[in-house]
Design a protein around this motif. Structure first.
Motif, PDB file in Angstrom:
ATOM      1  N   THR A 266      -5.414  -2.622  -4.869  1.00 38.18           N
ATOM      2  CA  THR A 266      -5.761  -3.059  -3.495  1.00 38.18           C
ATOM      3  C   THR A 266      -6.328  -1.566  -2.863  1.00 38.18           C
TER       4      THR A 266
ATOM      5  N   THR B 203       0.573 -17.694  -4.241  1.00 39.22           N
ATOM      6  CA  THR B 203       0.553 -15.994  -4.303  1.00 39.22           C
ATOM      7  C   THR B 203      -1.150 -15.715  -4.487  1.00 39.22           C
ATOM      8  N   VAL B 204      -1.555 -14.886  -3.621  1.00 37.30           N
ATOM      9  CA  VAL B 204      -2.997 -14.364  -3.685  1.00 37.30           C
ATOM     10  C   VAL B 204      -3.220 -12.785  -3.723  1.00 37.30           C
ATOM     11  N   ALA B 205      -4.105 -12.324  -4.397  1.00 33.68           N
ATOM     12  CA  ALA B 205      -4.034 -10.752  -4.357  1.00 33.68           C
ATOM     13  C   ALA B 205      -4.756 -10.410  -3.163  1.00 33.68           C
TER      14      ALA B 205
ATOM     15  N   ARG C 160      -1.777  -3.701  -7.077  1.00 29.21           N
ATOM     16  CA  ARG C 160      -2.477  -4.484  -6.594  1.00 29.21           C
ATOM     17  C   ARG C 160      -1.589  -5.517  -5.757  1.00 29.21           C
ATOM     18  N   TRP C 161      -1.621  -5.419  -4.323  1.00 28.52           N
ATOM     19  CA  TRP C 161      -0.621  -6.015  -3.455  1.00 28.52           C
ATOM     20  C   TRP C 161      -0.956  -7.392  -3.644  1.00 28.52           C
ATOM     21  N   THR C 162      -0.068  -8.354  -3.142  1.00 28.17           N
ATOM     22  CA  THR C 162      -0.246  -9.720  -3.032  1.00 28.17           C
ATOM     23  C   THR C 162       0.445 -10.495  -1.905  1.00 28.17           C
TER      24      THR C 162
ATOM     25  N   ASP D 243       3.731  -8.158  -0.711  1.00 23.43           N
ATOM     26  CA  ASP D 243       4.520  -7.503  -1.647  1.00 23.43           C
ATOM     27  C   ASP D 243       3.518  -6.157  -2.401  1.00 23.43           C
TER      28      ASP D 243
ATOM     29  N   LEU E 220      -8.612 -11.295   1.007  1.00 23.88           N
ATOM     30  CA  LEU E 220      -7.970 -11.649  -0.134  1.00 23.88           C
ATOM     31  C   LEU E 220      -8.835 -12.074  -1.289  1.00 23.88           C
TER      32      LEU E 220
END
Length: 190
Positions: A3, A177-179, A163-165, A158, A111
């Motif tokens: 991210t 759940t999406v990055a 790579r945050w989600t 998260d 996102l």
């Protein structure tokens, strides 16, 4: 792919808009000033990566990322992290210096599905039926809300990998759940 962390710096240390940013004065009503605190106590923006950026009430003003200007009680507020426009608003009082929060949360998230989400600033939202203990942390332009358990210290993000989600969905239906491709914080330009 990690991210990307972005520090938006729309205002300089003297309280002037930086290059590429414009100021909208249409919503300023000196008879209905925003509350950013006073000289004894002020409220830091939850998205601030540097000090002296304020969170102001009421939530309807969308003034949770505001900088003081050289003009007494005049604040420049970033309402939309995806638009190069600052909103000038009058504050009730001069404000004390504030430090940035230890663990700021992004003002905006872009996102992997192309959606743009903005940090929640008040308002009454329900909870998904399958997760009655979840609250909304971000409002997204196209795909609903970013949800997480109450009292999430990360704003529902998260951050356990590079790579945050986030969990995204409407008030009804499943959560996905999406990055997070970009996370935008606010700072003051030098």
């Amino acid at each position: 792919m990690a991210t990307r962390l972005i520090n938006l710096a729309p205002v300089d240390q003297r309280g002037h808009a930086t290059s590429g940013w414009s100021i909208d004065r249409n919503d300023d009503d000196p008879n209905a000033p925003i509350d950013c605190g006073d000289t004894s106590q002020a409220y830091p923006s939850p998205a601030a990566a540097s000090g002296d950026i304020y969170s102001c009430a009421p939530s309807a003003a969308e003034a949770d990322a505001c900088w003081p200007t050289a003009q007494a009680r005049q604040m420049l507020c970033l309402r939309d992290p995806y638009s190069p426009v600052l909103t000038a608003l009058t504050a009730q009082a001069l404000v004390a210096k504030v430090s940035a929060p230890r663990d700021p949360v992004p003002l905006g998230l872009r996102l992997a599905n192309g959606d743009q989400c903005r940090l929640r600033d008040g308002g009454a939202w329900g909870s998904p039926p399958q997760h009655p203990d979840y609250v909304g942390y971000y409002s997204c332009a196209s795909h609903g809300i970013v949800w997480a358990p109450q009292e999430s210290s990360t704003g529902g993000i998260d951050r356990t990998t590079k790579r945050w989600t986030v969990l995204v969905g409407g008030e009804t239906g499943p959560l996905t759940t999406v990055a997070v491709t970009d996370a935008s914080f606010v700072t003051t330009a030098a």
